[in-house]
Design a protein around this motif. Structure first.
Motif, short mmCIF file in Angstrom:
data_model
loop_
_atom_site.label_atom_id
_atom_site.label_comp_id
_atom_site.label_asym_id
_atom_site.label_seq_id
_atom_site.Cartn_x
_atom_site.Cartn_y
_atom_site.Cartn_z
N ARG A 194 35.09 85.92 43.62
CA ARG A 194 34.08 84.93 44.04
C ARG A 194 33.44 85.43 45.34
O ARG A 194 33.95 86.35 45.96
CB ARG A 194 34.73 83.56 44.29
N LEU A 195 32.32 84.79 45.71
CA LEU A 195 31.71 85.08 47.01
C LEU A 195 31.83 83.88 47.93
O LEU A 195 31.87 84.02 49.16
CB LEU A 195 30.22 85.43 46.82
N GLU A 196 31.88 82.70 47.34
CA GLU A 196 31.88 81.45 48.11
C GLU A 196 33.04 81.42 49.11
O GLU A 196 34.20 81.57 48.73
CB GLU A 196 32.00 80.29 47.12
N ARG A 248 19.11 82.02 47.11
CA ARG A 248 20.41 82.04 46.44
C ARG A 248 20.27 82.24 44.92
O ARG A 248 21.01 83.01 44.30
CB ARG A 248 21.13 80.72 46.77
N TYR A 304 24.27 82.26 52.28
CA TYR A 304 24.08 81.65 50.96
C TYR A 304 25.42 81.31 50.30
O TYR A 304 25.48 80.45 49.43
CB TYR A 304 23.33 82.60 50.03
N TYR A 305 26.45 82.04 50.67
CA TYR A 305 27.76 81.83 50.04
C TYR A 305 28.79 81.31 51.04
O TYR A 305 29.99 81.40 50.79
CB TYR A 305 28.23 83.15 49.39
N ASP A 306 28.29 80.79 52.17
CA ASP A 306 29.19 80.24 53.18
C ASP A 306 30.25 81.28 53.60
O ASP A 306 31.42 80.95 53.83
CB ASP A 306 29.86 78.96 52.64
N ASP A 362 21.83 85.26 42.59
CA ASP A 362 22.68 84.97 41.44
C ASP A 362 22.10 85.63 40.18
O ASP A 362 22.83 86.13 39.33
CB ASP A 362 22.81 83.46 41.24
N ARG A 404 32.07 90.37 44.69
CA ARG A 404 32.42 89.35 43.69
C ARG A 404 33.36 89.92 42.64
O ARG A 404 34.29 89.25 42.19
CB ARG A 404 31.15 88.79 43.03
#
Ligand code: NCD
Length: 324
Positions: A168-170, A32, A195-197, A36, A163
């Protein structure tokens, strides 16, 4: 003075130097914080391009760009990335005009080109070719697609684009649509989603389903996903609709291709079933998966995605050459 085997002298090596001198063969190498970092450096590269166009970060460095398969975006964006960082390029885009046509092996070709260069980008039609080439190389190799295997730099630029588009990616929801069997871009992307759920909706005809090996990796990583044949099942709840081309060149017989080509086509009517803020991505080239009537829809993000490719590849070149 450079020593053979190391790319550049190591001044103050830090954890951020993790990719200095390393091959980039698979997304499995990235955790992760690595992703980033790529996204952060790519963002800085975008600012450089927007403000000054180019910098001399890789001045004196040479990229060997070796493509055994056709490419427009991947090949040109690596060349442009190297040039905007002040470096130079030796490009072999048509191996049939090289000694490959005389029967030269992949190993001999890459060992030759690395003698002239500091970093190499390779696209090849065989799965595992990048790892095979890397095993005989001392300079860093970046996999630009190995058959139906992986396409790690595309997956990173896809995440960067997502993103940018969503903010966002989450926790986002992405549909991967089309040829999930042979499409290497989705094989790489699917392995990064956890990694970003991210929740993945895998939409394909049964004969083009995601390979068991990728699903096994996704399961081991705890990736959230569901499997569908109909795009309508998922269309209304997506942050990203990621279309792919049916990979005609990977089919053993043309009848099988004919049976599934055109399975999914995005038209203005499809877009009307999507949320106002769903972004439509496609690694390109498109054949018939997206009607050109969709191009002016603000949600059509594939041309913006192409622009993201160059800055992400600038970041990766700078990282493997230890200058990020
Ligand atoms: C993709 C590829 O080569 O895997 N293209 C690309 O690199 N942008 C997708 C494709 O060929 O369909």
């Amino acid at each position: 003075m450079r020593s053979e085997g190391t790319v550049l002298p190591r001044f103050g090596a830090s954890p951020d130097d993790k990719f200095r001198g390393k091959h980039i063969l698979s997304v499995k190498q990235f955790d992760r914080s690595d992703i980033d970092r790529v996204l952060r450096v790519a963002h800085e590269m975008r600012t450089v391009v927007d403000v000054v166009g180019s910098i001399d970060l890789l001045k004196g460095c040479v990229l060997a760009n070796l493509f055994y398969e056709p490419s427009t975006r991947t090949s040109s964006s690596f060349i442009a990335a190297m040039q905007r960082l002040g470096g130079d390029v030796v490009a072999i885009n048509e191996v049939r005009y090289s000694s490959v046509a005389k029967g030269e092996t992949l190993e001999d070709t890459v060992r030759t080109l690395e003698a002239y260069a500091d970093v190499m980008v390779l696209r090849h039609h065989e799965e595992g070719a990048a790892a095979r080439a890397a095993s005989v190389m001392r300079k860093p190799l970046i996999n630009a697609g190995d058959g139906a295997g992986e396409h790690p730099t595309q997956a990173l630029l896809d995440l960067f684009t997502m993103r940018e588009e969503v903010g966002r990616l989450e926790g986002i929801e992405i549909a991967l649509v089309g040829d999930l069997k042979y499409g290497r871009t989705v094989h790489s992307l699917a392995r990064l989603a956890h990694y970003y759920d991210i929740t993945l909706r895998l939409v394909s005809p049964p004969s083009l389903a995601m390979p068991a090996s990728v699903l096994a990796d996704m399961d081991a990583l705890g990736t959230k996903y569901t499997v569908h044949e109909s795009l309508d099942d998922v269309l209304g709840s997506l942050d990203i609709l990621y279309m792919t081309r049916v990979q005609k060149e990977r089919f053993a017989n043309i009848a099988d291709y004919e049976a599934v080509k055109g399975s999914y086509v995005i038209t203005p009517k499809t877009m009307s079933g999507m949320r106002a803020n769903t972004a439509l991505l496609h690694p390109f080239p498109r054949v018939d998966e997206i009607d050109t009537a969709v191009d002016n829809d603000p949600r059509a993000a594939y041309f913006r995605e192409i622009a993201c490719g160059m800055v992400v590849r600038m970041a990766l070149l700078a990282m493997v050459l230890g200058r990020a």
